[in-house]
Write a protein that holds these residues in place. Structure first.
Motif, PDB file in Angstrom:
ATOM      1  N   GLY A 256       2.312   2.709   2.589  1.00  0.00           N
ATOM      2  CA  GLY A 256       3.372   1.603   2.814  1.00  0.00           C
ATOM      3  C   GLY A 256       3.659   1.202   4.261  1.00  0.00           C
ATOM      4  N   LEU A 257       4.967   0.577   4.119  1.00  0.00           N
ATOM      5  CA  LEU A 257       5.267  -0.014   5.517  1.00  0.00           C
ATOM      6  C   LEU A 257       5.581   0.968   6.616  1.00  0.00           C
ATOM      7  CD1 LEU A 257       7.599  -2.873   4.384  1.00  0.00           C
ATOM      8  CD2 LEU A 257       5.184  -2.939   4.844  1.00  0.00           C
ATOM      9  N   TYR A 258       5.946   2.335   6.186  1.00  0.00           N
ATOM     10  CA  TYR A 258       6.030   3.487   6.914  1.00  0.00           C
ATOM     11  C   TYR A 258       4.907   3.844   7.277  1.00  0.00           C
ATOM     12  CZ  TYR A 258      10.878   3.097   6.211  1.00  0.00           C
ATOM     13  OH  TYR A 258      12.355   2.533   6.143  1.00  0.00           O
ATOM     14  N   GLY A 259       3.736   3.646   6.824  1.00  0.00           N
ATOM     15  CA  GLY A 259       2.517   4.168   7.231  1.00  0.00           C
ATOM     16  C   GLY A 259       1.431   2.863   7.917  1.00  0.00           C
ATOM     17  N   SER A 260       0.412   2.764   7.170  1.00  0.00           N
ATOM     18  CA  SER A 260      -0.541   1.927   7.948  1.00  0.00           C
ATOM     19  C   SER A 260      -0.097   0.607   7.860  1.00  0.00           C
ATOM     20  CB  SER A 260      -2.044   1.976   7.328  1.00  0.00           C
ATOM     21  OG  SER A 260      -2.506   3.543   7.746  1.00  0.00           O
ATOM     22  N   PHE A 261       0.742   0.212   6.551  1.00  0.00           N
ATOM     23  CA  PHE A 261       1.251  -1.207   6.506  1.00  0.00           C
ATOM     24  C   PHE A 261       2.240  -1.557   7.424  1.00  0.00           C
ATOM     25  CE2 PHE A 261      -1.050  -0.047   2.606  1.00  0.00           C
ATOM     26  CZ  PHE A 261      -1.933  -0.963   2.710  1.00  0.00           C
ATOM     27  N   ASN A 262       2.565  -0.750   8.418  1.00  0.00           N
ATOM     28  CA  ASN A 262       3.616  -1.142   9.330  1.00  0.00           C
ATOM     29  C   ASN A 262       3.140  -2.347  10.167  1.00  0.00           C
ATOM     30  OD1 ASN A 262       2.487  -0.451  12.566  1.00  0.00           O
ATOM     31  ND2 ASN A 262       1.923   1.155  11.056  1.00  0.00           N
ATOM     32  N   CYS A 263       1.690  -2.662  10.116  1.00  0.00           N
ATOM     33  CA  CYS A 263       1.062  -3.779  10.588  1.00  0.00           C
ATOM     34  C   CYS A 263       1.459  -5.048  10.188  1.00  0.00           C
ATOM     35  CB  CYS A 263      -0.434  -3.716  10.531  1.00  0.00           C
ATOM     36  SG  CYS A 263      -1.120  -3.721   8.696  1.00  0.00           S
ATOM     37  N   ILE A 264       1.962  -5.148   8.982  1.00  0.00           N
ATOM     38  CA  ILE A 264       2.677  -6.182   8.310  1.00  0.00           C
ATOM     39  C   ILE A 264       3.958  -6.607   9.070  1.00  0.00           C
ATOM     40  CG2 ILE A 264       3.787  -7.381   6.167  1.00  0.00           C
ATOM     41  CD1 ILE A 264       1.754  -5.551   4.552  1.00  0.00           C
ATOM     42  N   LEU A 265       4.772  -5.709   9.519  1.00  0.00           N
ATOM     43  CA  LEU A 265       5.845  -5.885  10.091  1.00  0.00           C
ATOM     44  C   LEU A 265       5.887  -6.275  11.577  1.00  0.00           C
ATOM     45  CD1 LEU A 265       8.228  -3.041   8.770  1.00  0.00           C
ATOM     46  CD2 LEU A 265       8.203  -5.394   7.983  1.00  0.00           C
ATOM     47  N   TYR A 266       5.129  -5.268  12.260  1.00  0.00           N
ATOM     48  CA  TYR A 266       4.944  -5.487  13.775  1.00  0.00           C
ATOM     49  C   TYR A 266       3.596  -6.243  14.324  1.00  0.00           C
ATOM     50  CZ  TYR A 266       8.304  -1.157  13.160  1.00  0.00           C
ATOM     51  OH  TYR A 266       9.366  -0.698  12.720  1.00  0.00           O
ATOM     52  N   ASP A 267       2.502  -6.330  13.454  1.00  0.00           N
ATOM     53  CA  ASP A 267       1.666  -6.891  13.975  1.00  0.00           C
ATOM     54  C   ASP A 267       1.285  -8.151  13.371  1.00  0.00           C
ATOM     55  OD1 ASP A 267      -0.764  -6.893  15.774  1.00  0.00           O
ATOM     56  OD2 ASP A 267      -2.095  -6.245  14.310  1.00  0.00           O
ATOM     57  N   GLY A 268       2.099  -8.760  12.510  1.00  0.00           N
ATOM     58  CA  GLY A 268       1.879 -10.085  11.921  1.00  0.00           C
ATOM     59  C   GLY A 268       0.737 -10.113  10.877  1.00  0.00           C
ATOM     60  N   GLN A 269       0.102  -9.004  10.349  1.00  0.00           N
ATOM     61  CA  GLN A 269      -1.049  -9.013   9.619  1.00  0.00           C
ATOM     62  C   GLN A 269      -0.666  -9.217   8.101  1.00  0.00           C
ATOM     63  OE1 GLN A 269      -4.318  -5.913  10.108  1.00  0.00           O
ATOM     64  NE2 GLN A 269      -3.285  -5.323  12.003  1.00  0.00           N
ATOM     65  N   ASN A 270      -1.747  -9.751   7.407  1.00  0.00           N
ATOM     66  CA  ASN A 270      -1.723 -10.135   6.093  1.00  0.00           C
ATOM     67  C   ASN A 270      -2.908  -9.265   5.395  1.00  0.00           C
ATOM     68  OD1 ASN A 270       0.953 -11.912   5.659  1.00  0.00           O
ATOM     69  ND2 ASN A 270      -0.356 -12.905   7.040  1.00  0.00           N
ATOM     70  N   TYR A 328      -4.032  -1.267  14.932  1.00  0.00           N
ATOM     71  CA  TYR A 328      -2.769  -1.253  14.711  1.00  0.00           C
ATOM     72  C   TYR A 328      -2.090  -0.921  13.263  1.00  0.00           C
ATOM     73  CZ  TYR A 328      -3.271  -3.284  19.442  1.00  0.00           C
ATOM     74  OH  TYR A 328      -3.414  -3.491  20.863  1.00  0.00           O
ATOM     75  N   THR A 329      -2.807   0.010  12.844  1.00  0.00           N
ATOM     76  CA  THR A 329      -2.231   0.690  11.651  1.00  0.00           C
ATOM     77  C   THR A 329      -1.575   1.834  11.566  1.00  0.00           C
ATOM     78  OG1 THR A 329      -4.782   0.998  10.945  1.00  0.00           O
ATOM     79  CG2 THR A 329      -3.748  -0.879  10.188  1.00  0.00           C
ATOM     80  N   VAL A 330      -2.634   2.981  11.224  1.00  0.00           N
ATOM     81  CA  VAL A 330      -2.180   3.984  11.313  1.00  0.00           C
ATOM     82  C   VAL A 330      -1.536   4.473  12.682  1.00  0.00           C
ATOM     83  CG1 VAL A 330      -4.296   5.252  11.896  1.00  0.00           C
ATOM     84  CG2 VAL A 330      -2.597   6.749  10.700  1.00  0.00           C
ATOM     85  N   ALA A 331      -1.832   3.855  13.700  1.00  0.00           N
ATOM     86  CA  ALA A 331      -1.541   4.189  15.030  1.00  0.00           C
ATOM     87  C   ALA A 331      -0.146   4.085  15.249  1.00  0.00           C
ATOM     88  CB  ALA A 331      -2.156   3.251  15.914  1.00  0.00           C
ATOM     89  N   GLY A 332       0.668   3.170  14.438  1.00  0.00           N
ATOM     90  CA  GLY A 332       2.156   2.756  14.410  1.00  0.00           C
ATOM     91  C   GLY A 332       2.874   3.536  13.177  1.00  0.00           C
ATOM     92  N   ALA A 333       2.330   4.325  12.574  1.00  0.00           N
ATOM     93  CA  ALA A 333       2.930   4.929  11.463  1.00  0.00           C
ATOM     94  C   ALA A 333       3.798   6.174  11.793  1.00  0.00           C
ATOM     95  CB  ALA A 333       1.718   5.767  10.340  1.00  0.00           C
ATOM     96  N   CYS A 334       4.654   6.488  10.945  1.00  0.00           N
ATOM     97  CA  CYS A 334       5.538   7.798  11.135  1.00  0.00           C
ATOM     98  C   CYS A 334       5.414   8.560   9.709  1.00  0.00           C
ATOM     99  CB  CYS A 334       7.090   7.211  11.418  1.00  0.00           C
ATOM    100  SG  CYS A 334       8.010   6.355  10.129  1.00  0.00           S
ATOM    101  N   ASP A 335       6.295   9.892   9.771  1.00  0.00           N
ATOM    102  CA  ASP A 335       6.283  10.366   8.684  1.00  0.00           C
ATOM    103  C   ASP A 335       7.547  10.438   7.913  1.00  0.00           C
ATOM    104  OD1 ASP A 335       3.402  11.101   8.890  1.00  0.00           O
ATOM    105  OD2 ASP A 335       3.954  13.067   9.932  1.00  0.00           O
ATOM    106  N   PHE A 336       8.153   9.172   7.678  1.00  0.00           N
ATOM    107  CA  PHE A 336       9.481   9.109   7.061  1.00  0.00           C
ATOM    108  C   PHE A 336       9.302   9.710   5.422  1.00  0.00           C
ATOM    109  CE2 PHE A 336      12.174   6.297   4.352  1.00  0.00           C
ATOM    110  CZ  PHE A 336      13.197   6.859   4.763  1.00  0.00           C
ATOM    111  N   ASN A 337      10.495  10.179   5.169  1.00  0.00           N
ATOM    112  CA  ASN A 337      10.538  11.041   3.808  1.00  0.00           C
ATOM    113  C   ASN A 337       9.627  12.134   3.803  1.00  0.00           C
ATOM    114  OD1 ASN A 337      11.111   8.719   1.070  1.00  0.00           O
ATOM    115  ND2 ASN A 337      12.368   9.677   2.353  1.00  0.00           N
ATOM    116  N   GLY A 338       9.043  12.692   4.914  1.00  0.00           N
ATOM    117  CA  GLY A 338       8.155  13.727   4.796  1.00  0.00           C
ATOM    118  C   GLY A 338       6.799  13.717   4.254  1.00  0.00           C
ATOM    119  N   ILE A 339       6.424  12.247   4.224  1.00  0.00           N
ATOM    120  CA  ILE A 339       5.123  11.886   3.499  1.00  0.00           C
ATOM    121  C   ILE A 339       4.078  11.593   4.870  1.00  0.00           C
ATOM    122  CG2 ILE A 339       4.051  10.029   2.611  1.00  0.00           C
ATOM    123  CD1 ILE A 339       6.337   9.435   0.943  1.00  0.00           C
TER     124      ILE A 339
END
Length: 369
Positions: A256-270, A328-339
């Protein structure tokens, strides 16, 4: 671009498989922190194949670069010059100028890059501090759209070169940054021709070979974007019935957005996707489609990958496949919620031609050692 040596932007995707392959092929590396410098040096990359391309460095990063003989770094403020003079006056400094493509997916000029009109003050300050300014860099923004931005930036870089030369600096490096696409056309060729032609022409006009200027670039997306495919299984679902009786589907994905889909928020990807049916279940016979929402796995209700997209009926165990997931996908991820978003399961697929090229390059390095 035969004159341009690539220095891969490590931040784009610090996947060891990518880094080792590029190292074997003789690429340089654009690092922006002590952690990235340490990663590449531990991999055996020579400091002379690294540029510390961060215009505003932390003191600990500067000390680490000094201790490990990383020579080249960028700057764009008087403040940074004073830091360098105090902590590592032996740096070979590269002035980063602003060169915005207004239509770039991620414009960078708001944060980094001196205006060309500011170059004189910066160069004179460097001179007064006894520092070495050896080149100019710029970055047009991630996923550049307007080719004229490169031409204008290279022309401005030459103006700064001339100003620096008049002050007595020995200018020997031009860094044209990144912003290159990594997509392939129907024939499997990288869609790069027009950008390359534009850059080659601008270099020939402003930095002809007889000047002896070394030219590098900082491609990230160009190498990494198509290197990875992300697969997300569906592991939960729900029907939402509206007041008019229509049904919308909710599906939960393992990323999701805390993982590889952070690219939607930070990199403007669709990112685009394809449905992959589970091979462990019988073929689906339900041909209906529904407006659907794709949720990430965290407890945050903002963790929504897509809302109201049309999808066929999915089952727990079906997958969505996301191509071009390497930049700019998993490189910007974090382990929020312990996931464990930052350490996904990986399956490596190597093409014979890439492996052969890497092995040949490694053999040549051994023979030349």
């Amino acid at each position: 671009m035969p004159r341009v040596v690539p220095f891969y932007a490590v931040k784009c995707n610090p996947e060891p498989g990518i880094l080792k392959l590029l190292n074997a092929l003789g690429a340089g590396f654009d690092c922006a922190s002590k952690g990235e410098l340490d990663m590449m040096l531990r991999m055996g990359v020579s400091p002379n194949r690294i540029i510390f391309a961060h215009p505003c460095k932390r003191a600990s990063d500067i000390r680490y670069a000094r201790e490990h003989n990383v020579q080249y770094t960028t700057f764009d403020t008087v403040s940074e010059l004073h830091k360098i003079a105090q902590m590592n006056p032996d740096f070979k400094c590269v002035l980063r100028i602003r060169a915005d493509d207004p239509d770039a997916r991620v414009p960078l000029g708001l944060k980094y890059g001196a205006e060309v009109s500011e170059a004189d003050v910066l160069l004179r300050t460097a001179k007064e501090l006894g520092l070495q300014v050896v080149g100019v860099s710029f970055h047009v923004g991630s996923a550049c759209q307007n080719l004229s931005t490169f031409s204008g930036a290279i022309e401005n870089a030459r103006k700064v070169f001339d100003e620096a030369g008049a002050l007595g600096f020995n200018m020997e490096l031009l860094d044209i940054g990144g912003g290159f696409t990594g997509h392939f056309d129907e024939m499997g060729n990288v869609m790069f021709g027009e950008i390359a032609n534009t850059i080659n022409a601008a270099l020939a006009t402003n930095f002809p070979p007889e000047m002896g200027v070394r030219v590098i670039a900082e491609p990230g997306r160009y190498f990494a974007e198509t290197s990875s495919t992300l697969l997300t299984p569906v592991y939960g679902q729900r029907d939402r019935v509206a007041a008019d009786g229509s049904v919308k589907k909710d599906y939960w994905l393992t990323d999701g957005l805390y993982g590889s889909f952070n690219c939607i928020l930070y990199d403007g990807q669709n990112p685009g996707y394809k449905v992959v049916r589970s091979p462990l279940m019988a073929d689906s016979t339900d041909s209906r489609t529904f407006l659907s929402t794709l949720w990430g796995p965290t407890c945050d209700s903002a963790d929504c990958v897509y809302k109201d997209v049309t999808l066929p009926v999915l089952r727990n165990g079906d997958w969505l496949m996301w191509n071009n997931a390497g930049a700019y996908t998993v490189a910007g991820a974090c382990d929020f919620n312990g996931i464990e978003f930052t350490t996904p399961g990986k399956l490596y697929v190597w093409s014979d031609s890439a492996v052969d090229a890497a092995e040949e390059g490694a053999d040549e390095q051994v023979m030349n050692a």
